[in-house]
Design a protein around this motif. Structure first.
Motif, PDB file in Angstrom:
ATOM      1  N   ILE A  13      24.522 -50.261   5.030  1.00 37.64           N
ATOM      2  CA  ILE A  13      24.229 -50.830   6.409  1.00 37.64           C
ATOM      3  C   ILE A  13      23.233 -52.035   6.527  1.00 37.64           C
ATOM      4  O   ILE A  13      22.238 -51.959   5.490  1.00 37.64           O
ATOM      5  CB  ILE A  13      23.449 -49.515   7.097  1.00 37.64           C
ATOM      6  CG1 ILE A  13      23.981 -48.214   6.946  1.00 37.64           C
ATOM      7  CG2 ILE A  13      23.209 -49.912   8.345  1.00 37.64           C
ATOM      8  CD1 ILE A  13      23.645 -47.293   5.905  1.00 37.64           C
ATOM      9  N   ALA A  14      23.846 -52.931   6.905  1.00 41.66           N
ATOM     10  CA  ALA A  14      22.957 -54.091   7.244  1.00 41.66           C
ATOM     11  C   ALA A  14      22.930 -54.225   8.582  1.00 41.66           C
ATOM     12  O   ALA A  14      23.678 -54.273   9.574  1.00 41.66           O
ATOM     13  CB  ALA A  14      23.835 -55.187   6.678  1.00 41.66           C
TER      14      ALA A  14
ATOM     15  N   GLY B 161      15.705 -52.592   1.848  1.00 43.41           N
ATOM     16  CA  GLY B 161      14.687 -53.199   2.083  1.00 43.41           C
ATOM     17  C   GLY B 161      14.809 -53.921   3.434  1.00 43.41           C
ATOM     18  O   GLY B 161      15.890 -53.844   4.036  1.00 43.41           O
ATOM     19  N   HIS B 162      13.761 -54.592   3.972  1.00 45.78           N
ATOM     20  CA  HIS B 162      13.699 -55.179   5.037  1.00 45.78           C
ATOM     21  C   HIS B 162      12.937 -56.464   5.004  1.00 45.78           C
ATOM     22  O   HIS B 162      12.118 -56.966   4.034  1.00 45.78           O
ATOM     23  CB  HIS B 162      13.057 -54.487   6.101  1.00 45.78           C
ATOM     24  CG  HIS B 162      11.558 -54.305   5.791  1.00 45.78           C
ATOM     25  ND1 HIS B 162      11.121 -52.778   5.812  1.00 45.78           N
ATOM     26  CD2 HIS B 162      10.539 -54.997   5.910  1.00 45.78           C
ATOM     27  CE1 HIS B 162       9.737 -52.810   5.722  1.00 45.78           C
ATOM     28  NE2 HIS B 162       9.614 -54.197   5.603  1.00 45.78           N
ATOM     29  N   MET B 163      13.383 -57.523   5.746  1.00 44.99           N
ATOM     30  CA  MET B 163      12.310 -58.590   5.787  1.00 44.99           C
ATOM     31  C   MET B 163      12.149 -58.717   7.518  1.00 44.99           C
ATOM     32  O   MET B 163      13.087 -58.893   8.032  1.00 44.99           O
ATOM     33  CB  MET B 163      13.485 -60.042   5.400  1.00 44.99           C
ATOM     34  CG  MET B 163      13.783 -60.080   4.194  1.00 44.99           C
ATOM     35  SD  MET B 163      14.619 -61.512   3.689  1.00 44.99           S
ATOM     36  CE  MET B 163      16.217 -61.084   4.304  1.00 44.99           C
ATOM     37  N   LYS B 164      10.894 -58.849   7.708  1.00 43.13           N
ATOM     38  CA  LYS B 164      10.478 -58.903   8.987  1.00 43.13           C
ATOM     39  C   LYS B 164       9.484 -60.091   9.060  1.00 43.13           C
ATOM     40  O   LYS B 164       8.739 -60.271   8.663  1.00 43.13           O
ATOM     41  CB  LYS B 164       9.397 -57.505   9.154  1.00 43.13           C
ATOM     42  CG  LYS B 164      10.207 -56.131   9.370  1.00 43.13           C
ATOM     43  CD  LYS B 164       9.041 -54.929   9.525  1.00 43.13           C
ATOM     44  CE  LYS B 164       9.729 -53.878   9.432  1.00 43.13           C
ATOM     45  NZ  LYS B 164       8.513 -52.861   9.595  1.00 43.13           N
TER      46      LYS B 164
ATOM     47  N   ASN C 141      17.443 -55.854   7.745  1.00 44.02           N
ATOM     48  CA  ASN C 141      17.485 -54.710   7.355  1.00 44.02           C
ATOM     49  C   ASN C 141      18.616 -54.085   6.274  1.00 44.02           C
ATOM     50  O   ASN C 141      19.880 -54.319   6.986  1.00 44.02           O
ATOM     51  CB  ASN C 141      17.037 -53.447   8.144  1.00 44.02           C
ATOM     52  CG  ASN C 141      15.942 -53.689   9.295  1.00 44.02           C
ATOM     53  OD1 ASN C 141      14.941 -53.566   9.067  1.00 44.02           O
ATOM     54  ND2 ASN C 141      16.395 -54.418  10.486  1.00 44.02           N
ATOM     55  N   PHE C 142      18.511 -53.652   5.257  1.00 45.40           N
ATOM     56  CA  PHE C 142      19.431 -53.409   4.531  1.00 45.40           C
ATOM     57  C   PHE C 142      19.445 -52.037   3.745  1.00 45.40           C
ATOM     58  O   PHE C 142      18.101 -51.746   3.290  1.00 45.40           O
ATOM     59  CB  PHE C 142      19.739 -54.391   3.091  1.00 45.40           C
ATOM     60  CG  PHE C 142      19.709 -55.867   3.620  1.00 45.40           C
ATOM     61  CD1 PHE C 142      21.135 -56.215   4.127  1.00 45.40           C
ATOM     62  CD2 PHE C 142      18.802 -56.644   3.753  1.00 45.40           C
ATOM     63  CE1 PHE C 142      21.029 -57.650   4.393  1.00 45.40           C
ATOM     64  CE2 PHE C 142      18.627 -57.879   4.057  1.00 45.40           C
ATOM     65  CZ  PHE C 142      19.994 -58.321   4.552  1.00 45.40           C
ATOM     66  N   VAL C 143      20.400 -51.315   3.838  1.00 47.02           N
ATOM     67  CA  VAL C 143      20.144 -49.904   3.129  1.00 47.02           C
ATOM     68  C   VAL C 143      21.688 -49.639   2.477  1.00 47.02           C
ATOM     69  O   VAL C 143      22.592 -49.833   2.963  1.00 47.02           O
ATOM     70  CB  VAL C 143      20.009 -48.880   4.067  1.00 47.02           C
ATOM     71  CG1 VAL C 143      19.872 -47.273   3.212  1.00 47.02           C
ATOM     72  CG2 VAL C 143      18.552 -48.840   4.458  1.00 47.02           C
TER      73      VAL C 143
END
Lengths: 414, 344, 598
Positions: C266-267, C223-226, C245-247
């Motif tokens: 991945i962060a 997910g992401h926080m923009k 961003n996180f996966v």
């Protein structure tokens, strides 16, 4: 089951905590959800390219001499339409119209031209590039309008309208000389009645009010709207909130001061006898005690008389000026109000007091006065300020100089 | 820019810089060797950089001496260093995959990969690289003495006359006595003597069992073997066995425990422990063998009362031709070790 | 519970808590009767396609190969029927049913019916969007990104028809999305101070099923926080947008009997800090930085069998001149050798896939090297699936960044410049990358890469006042790889690729297309054989290139309308390696494609 989390390997627990804290802050702050929709994008259909010739996409000639596709050439309760053979713009016939929508029994008046044999005509490629051109003259006299509603109708009953106002005229008014009337297709309202421009059936000319004209040579022509020159070139103004704003120093900013007048109530004038900065100051002597002395003021606009929104600087700006009293008892408040007036004549002001003096007292020496804007009550519309004014009450005499709006966190020059 | 926004911008910029810094500052990469195998090792043509040399020409292993060898190549290769005793026939093989031979990977302390043990003799050292058949390098060094083997729990090395401590069981007279007993006809593992058993199978009467020799623990000086208290799984019995590659010889090495506590070995009364399978001898020359007491199913009490070692000569009768062939083997240096097999 | 699922739940809970503040929400996903009436509807759309292809081969490689058939005819008739139902403005479901018949299939043979796509989505409380089923996901180039395949710069229109088919089949959408199957949640917030708005998104998808024995199910979540800020300085137009961003990709060891699985996380933090903007000029600092970790763990031993982690940084600038239509950008990148991001490094082209035609040739039936012809033609070479190891690549086409922007073990600078737009007389783009390895492969010497890519379109009809389209296209790629050291370590590989295309619209909708593509590669390289993840197991053999490939195309295309066309083309391909090489071959292809969106 392995519970090891990769994220915690990467950022450690802190990233999770940070995310939660950020999320928490977002929740408690002044936040609203964005409205969600399925389709946020808009599919843009590129405008059709301008064809080399109109005839490549549609028959341009709507009416010239040939009346086979014209209906409504008749006489009824509203109108009398006939073909004129003697008065023509070109060719050998024109349409002669005489109508009165106020006549008894009249409900609708107009004619229609289904040019090109009533085939379905695709105007989509020329809607932005073409106009309906027609030649018009009055039967007699002058007419300042042409009460036509040009109506394009498609084969599914959709319509598009345009009123032939005099802005489409070649000259100011119609007269007994032929003149060209050009109505751009782009001006047609095609939305209201969902005109399908790719399948046009006919052009209707709906006759409004009353009138009597000859009509000839109706055709589609290329048309590029002329760029309208603005009546007035709007001046680009400097930021009125860029502090400091020097309102007076030898003269008013932009020479937009007012009120330097002398009469039996007051004597406000520029003076070189004494000054704090520069070469001259404002000399003020007033006696407002008289019954007919109501406007003992001078003032200044620092935004060329455009409304100014001072709310962004209220917390951090102040009116600063220097004053030297000539008639005043030391230690007393001075009888001057400093205020703002908005464009609805609403005012807000502050009475200058000892506490506003950086030296604490007013006397025969130059003293700096600082009036933070936050002292001013919100009686006026601070988003639409017209000017700053100084109002003099009672009697007194002084010099005023170096009027500025300054940022309050900056040290004040003594 | 007004002050509030200035600060906001500053904080954002600071946040940006801090994030980048925090993310990357703790990220010193600990880069190790290049990824994958060395390309030089993988693809370069082989070249000898330094020829084979020894750190010394003579070495006294009995005094704890060692010798190491040097050589260098242009790339890492699989190399084999072979040392052969010119008299004993002992062989020591050292292998490695490296760019060079030096003290760290090519040191010899007198041990042998293949028994017997090196003795005071000339030794030929050969360096070869299987992938480079055209390469080879040799040199000679002199071993001044034999590397001593541990004697703490030695049963016998047959160097001295055993007297009555060895009892030969020549059942049905199948052992060839002329070729059985303590001999020194060919190099022994240690010293000069070994014990050989030779037999002619009798196809008519128990052609499987040919004869045996019981070696009493008293040969080492005590009725029982003096072994430390240790788990039977940690007590190894080791012996070297010679064979001439003649077919059909089998051996069984057994441990006799004084189960009747008579203090002496009494055949038929004392317990005999042996491994389930007999040794099928196929090799040529000397070879080292070992097993643990636990392998034979012995307990700690049994270990304390070991009175004899029995070595039996067997014939693989099922596969013998008619008439059957003679079979033989020799043994030498019978010893117990603790914790691990004998290192030689 | 997995941490991603926790975050998803947290976001969901927050969203529900905040729902009462949302605009015009009615507290329910169920529509009011009025809404139902207004937007209810079922729509039928889809795609119809016919391909008929005749491919012939000749050349020296066939002289001792009597087995290979000289001509292949293949094709398909295909109908994708898209059924979209929107019972109200808050709920929508869609499926695509595929009916396909292979060319030559009669009476049901070769015919297939399958569900190509199925999803449902909706809006909760006018604020939160959910999506279940097939979906296309793209995040940043280092987290979740389906980077472009190699071998193309500015492909001539004559070669695009078959490529469009490949893109459709592989779900390669705009924005480098990757097709996955799972669920997704999105919502946004508007702010009143400092921040303008924020967008939040979270998803979880199953990217691999279990075989119930040794292969566990694999999931990718993220997910992401923009965040977008308001102008920090109006006079400068300063703004600072940023995002997190996180996966996280993980194996579910409860599925099947497998007891080892991977965790790849991945962060990252990305930013776009606009320093200055006026009517014409925009200056921005932008980039992304973050970390990755990869572990292979044993379920019962609870130990890491394999573990690596590394970081990356990509920091750069961008200057845009609106009136001049010029954009210039540059960045410094440092991507660690152990940076591992499954969803960003998985390639579109899988060289191990068997091709649909002439995969093996010659008396020894050796595999053909991938060619520019295959790239343009063969759908079977392409994939959208995730690979848990760095996939093989062909250094002739892409050696600088074979795994896209997130190619690990790279450090250096990237530059780019753009000019014009698609409607201008000239549209051009230039990209350059000057990179080097961080960790040597098989040696301590490092490879240095130089990559130049140029593309230009000339809309000549504007110049000539030609009423229909006359367009010339050009693409060029130069790539050079160098490494020093002793001779066996040295690398010198150079490749050039040129693309030329002409599109002549003789009359409205009817086009003559001519295109050519030429690849020349020369030199040597070592292509690592990846054991698993990013572990170099070996260098099987030195990679030698002395290749020349030429692909010429000429064809006609008639566009019935923007959504339907018919094209017939002839392609000629020549593969040459060295001089008089017995494995040289030629391919000739004639094909017809009818494609219709409805």
């Amino acid at each position: 089951m392995i519970e090891m989390s990769g994220i915690s390997n990467v950022f450690g627990k802190w990233s999770i905590r940070l995310a939660i804290v950020v999320l928490g802050l977002l929740i408690v702050s002044c936040v609203q959800f964005k409205p969600a929709t399925f389709y946020t994008g808009e599919v843009r259909v590129p405008p059709p390219e301008r064809p080399e010739r109109i005839s490549r996409v549609v028959e341009p000639l709507i009416y010239k001499d040939d009346d086979r596709d014209v209906w409504g050439i008749e006489k009824d309760e509203c109108k009398e339409v006939s073909l004129s053979k003697d008065i023509v713009q070109s060719g050998h016939s024109a349409i002669k119209l005489r109508w009165d929508r106020n006549a008894e029994g009249c409900t609708w008046a107009g004619i229609g031209i289904g040019w090109d044999g009533y085939v379905g005509k695709d105007l989509s490629a020329v809607m932005d590039h073409a106009a309906i051109s027609m030649y018009v003259r009055t039967i007699e006299g002058r007419s300042f309008g042409l009460p036509f509603v040009l109506t394009l109708e498609d084969y599914s009953g959709g319509m598009g309208f345009c009123y032939t106002g005099n802005k489409y005229f070649e000259r100011i008014a119609l007269d007994e000389e032929w003149q060209q009337v050009i109505v751009p297709l782009a001006d047609f309202d095609i939305e209201t009645e969902n005109l399908d421009v790719s399948n046009i059936k006919q052009l209707q000319i709906e006759l409004q009010q009353s009138g009597a004209v000859y009509l000839d040579n109706i055709e589609l022509i290329f048309h590029t709207p002329e760029e309208r020159e603005p009546w007035l070139e709007e001046e680009k103004l400097p930021d009125p909130l860029a502090l400091p704003v020097v309102l007076f120093k030898d003269e008013f900013i932009n020479n937009n001061g007012w009120g330097l007048i002398s009469d039996h109530c007051q004597r406000f004038e520029l003076s070189k006898d004494d000054f704090a900065v520069g070469k001259q100051s404002i000399y003020a002597k007033w006696d407002a005690t008289g019954d007919d002395c109501h406007l003992n003021q001078f003032g200044v606009s620092w935004n060329r008389w455009h409304p100014t929104d001072i709310t962004p600087i209220i917390e951090k700006a102040a009116i600063r000026f220097q004053i030297k009293m000539i008639q005043s008892a030391a230690g007393e408040d001075i009888s001057i109000r400093v205020g703002f007036e908005d464009y609805d004549r609403g005012t807000t002001h502050v009475l200058v007091q000892n506490s506003h003096s950086l030296s604490g007292l007013y006397g025969p020496q130059w003293t700096t006065v600082l009036l933070p804007l936050k002292l001013f009550p919100t009686d006026a519309d601070l988003k639409r300020i017209k000017h700053l004014y100084f109002e003099f009450i009672g009697t007194g005499e002084c010099y005023i100089d170096d009027i500025q709006i300054v940022a309050v966190d900056k040290p004040v020059d003594q | 820019m007004d002050q509030k926004k200035y600060f906001t911008a500053s904080y954002l910029a600071l946040f940006l810089v801090a994030t980048i810094f925090l993310t990357t500052s703790s990220c010193d990469r600990d880069l190790e060797d290049p990824a994958g195998p060395s390309l030089i090792d993988r693809f370069a043509d082989f070249e000898s950089v330094d020829t084979l040399t020894a750190s010394q020409n003579t070495v006294d292993f009995a005094a704890g001496g060692t010798v190491f060898f040097r050589a260098a190549f242009n790339k890492s290769v699989d190399w084999i260093l072979r040392i052969e005793g010119m008299q004993s026939g002992a062989v020591k093989v050292i292998e490695g995959f490296d760019l060079r031979l030096d003290e760290s990977n090519a040191t010899w302390n007198g041990t042998a990969t293949t028994p017997p043990l090196f003795r005071d003799e000339e030794c030929m050292v050969t360096l070869s690289i299987p992938e480079e058949p055209s390469y080879g390098d040799t040199l000679m060094i002199t071993s001044l003495s034999q590397r001593p083997l541990p004697t703490n729990f030695l049963v016998t090395d047959f160097e001295s006359d055993p007297g009555a401590n060895i009892i030969l069981g020549n059942f049905e007279f199948k052992l060839v006595l002329a070729e059985t007993g303590r001999r020194s006809d060919f190099p022994a593992v240690v010293g000069d003597f070994y014990y050989i058993l030779t037999g002619n199978p009798n196809p008519d009467f128990n052609p499987f069992f040919l004869g045996l020799v019981d070696i009493k623990s008293s040969i080492a000086g005590n009725p029982y073997m003096q072994l430390p208290q240790a788990s039977p799984s940690q007590i190894y019995f080791n012996w070297f066995m010679w064979h001439d590659a003649s077919p059909h010889a089998m051996a069984s090495v057994q441990i006799a425990v004084d189960s009747n506590d008579s203090g002496d070995f009494e055949d038929g009364q004392d317990a005999i422990f042996s491994s389930e399978n007999n040794l099928m001898l196929m090799h040529t020359g000397w070879r080292h063998y070992s097993f643990t007491m636990a392998d034979l199913g012995m307990t700690s009490d049994d270990v304390e009362k070991i009175v004899a070692i029995r070595i039996v000569l067997l014939s693989d009768h099922d596969n013998q031709p008619t008439p059957p062939l003679q079979v033989r083997f020799a043994v030498d240096y019978l010893t117990f070790t603790i914790g691990q097999p004998l290192s030689f | 519970m997995n941490i991603q699922i926790k975050i998803l739940v947290l976001l969901g809970v927050c969203a529900i808590l905040m729902a009462p503040q949302s605009y015009g929400q009615d507290g329910s996903a169920l529509p009011t009767p009025k809404e139902e009436d207004k937007d209810a509807g079922v729509r039928f759309n889809g795609l119809g396609r016919t391909i008929l292809r005749n491919t012939e081969i000749d050349g020296p490689v066939l002289e001792a190969d009597p087995e290979t058939i000289r001509r292949q005819v293949d094709g398909e008739f295909l109908l994708d029927l898209q059924i979209n139902a929107q019972p109200n403005d808050k709920t929508e479901v869609q499926s695509i049913l595929r009916l396909r018949n292979e060319f030559g299939g009669f009476f049901g043979a070769g015919m297939s019916v399958e569900v190509r796509e199925l999803w449902a989505r909706g809006i909760i409380g006018n604020a939160i969007k959910y999506h279940v089923g097939d979906m296309d996901i793209a995040m940043t180039p280092y987290t979740f990104y389906n980077f472009e395949e190699e071998g193309f710069v500015n492909n001539p229109a004559a070669l695009e028809a078959q490529r469009e088919v490949i893109y459709y089949e592989q779900f390669y959408g705009n924005g480098n999305t990757r097709r996955v199957q799972g669920t997704k949640l999105d919502f946004g917030l508007n702010f009143t101070h400092v921040l303008r708005d924020a967008d939040f998104s979270a998803f979880i998808a199953r990217v691999r099923g279990t075989d119930f024995f040794t292969i566990p199910s694999r999931y990718t979540s993220g997910g992401h926080m923009k965040f977008r800020t308001r102008n920090i300085s109006d006079s400068l137009g300063m703004r600072a947008d940023f995002g997190f961003n996180f996966v996280h990709t993980f194996d579910d060891l409860r599925s099947g009997e497998a007891n080892t699985g991977i965790r790849n996380s991945i962060a990252t933090f990305n930013w776009d800090f606009r320093l200055y903007q006026d009517r014409n000029t925009t200056v921005s600092l932008l980039g992304e930085t973050g970390r990755s970790s990869l572990t292979e763990t044993h379920d019962t031993l609870r130990t890491a069998l394999f573990s690596i982690d590394d970081y990356f940084m990509d920091a750069g600038f961008k200057v845009a001149f609106r009136e001049q239509k010029i954009t210039v950008q540059g960045s410094y990148v440092d991507i660690g050798p152990d940076f591992f991001s499954i969803a960003a490094q998985s390639r579109r082209i899988d060289l191990q896939n068997e091709r649909s035609f002439y995969d093996r040739l010659g008396p020894d039936q050796q595999r053909r090297r991938m060619s520019i012809f295959d790239l343009n033609r063969d759908n079977l070479m392409y994939t959208f699936e995730l690979s848990d190891r760095l996939m093989p690549y062909d250094p002739r086409f892409s050696n600088t960044m074979p795994y896209g922007l997130a190619t690990p073990n790279r450090r250096g600078a990237r530059f780019g410049a753009e000019y014009g737009g698609s409607e201008d007389l000239v549209e051009a783009r230039l990209d350059a990358a000057f990179m080097s390895e961080i960790l040597g492969q098989g040696t301590e010497e490092l490879k240095n890469f130089t990559l130049l890519r140029a593309a230009a379109n000339l809309n000549a009809h504007q110049l000539l006042d030609f009423e229909n389209k006359l367009r010339f296209t050009f693409g060029y790629q130069f790539e050079n790889t160098q490494r020093g050291g002793v001779p066996v370590e040295q690398i010198d590989l150079m490749s050039n690729m040129v693309e030329l295309g002409v599109e002549i619209e003789l009359f409205k909708g009817f086009e003559v297309l001519v295109g050519g593509k030429y690849l020349q590669a020369e030199g040597n390289e070592y292509v690592p054989q990846i054991d698993r993840f990013n572990v170099v197991r070996n260098f099987p053999e030195g990679y030698e290139a002395d290749d020349r490939e030429q692909l010429l195309a000429v064809g006609l295309k008639y566009n019935f309308n923007p959504r339907a066309y018919l094209t017939m083309q002839y392609h000629n391909f020549q593969s040459r390696r060295g001089e008089n090489n017995p494995i040289d071959y030629n391919l000739d292809q004639i094909f017809v494609i009818y494609n219709m969106l409805f």
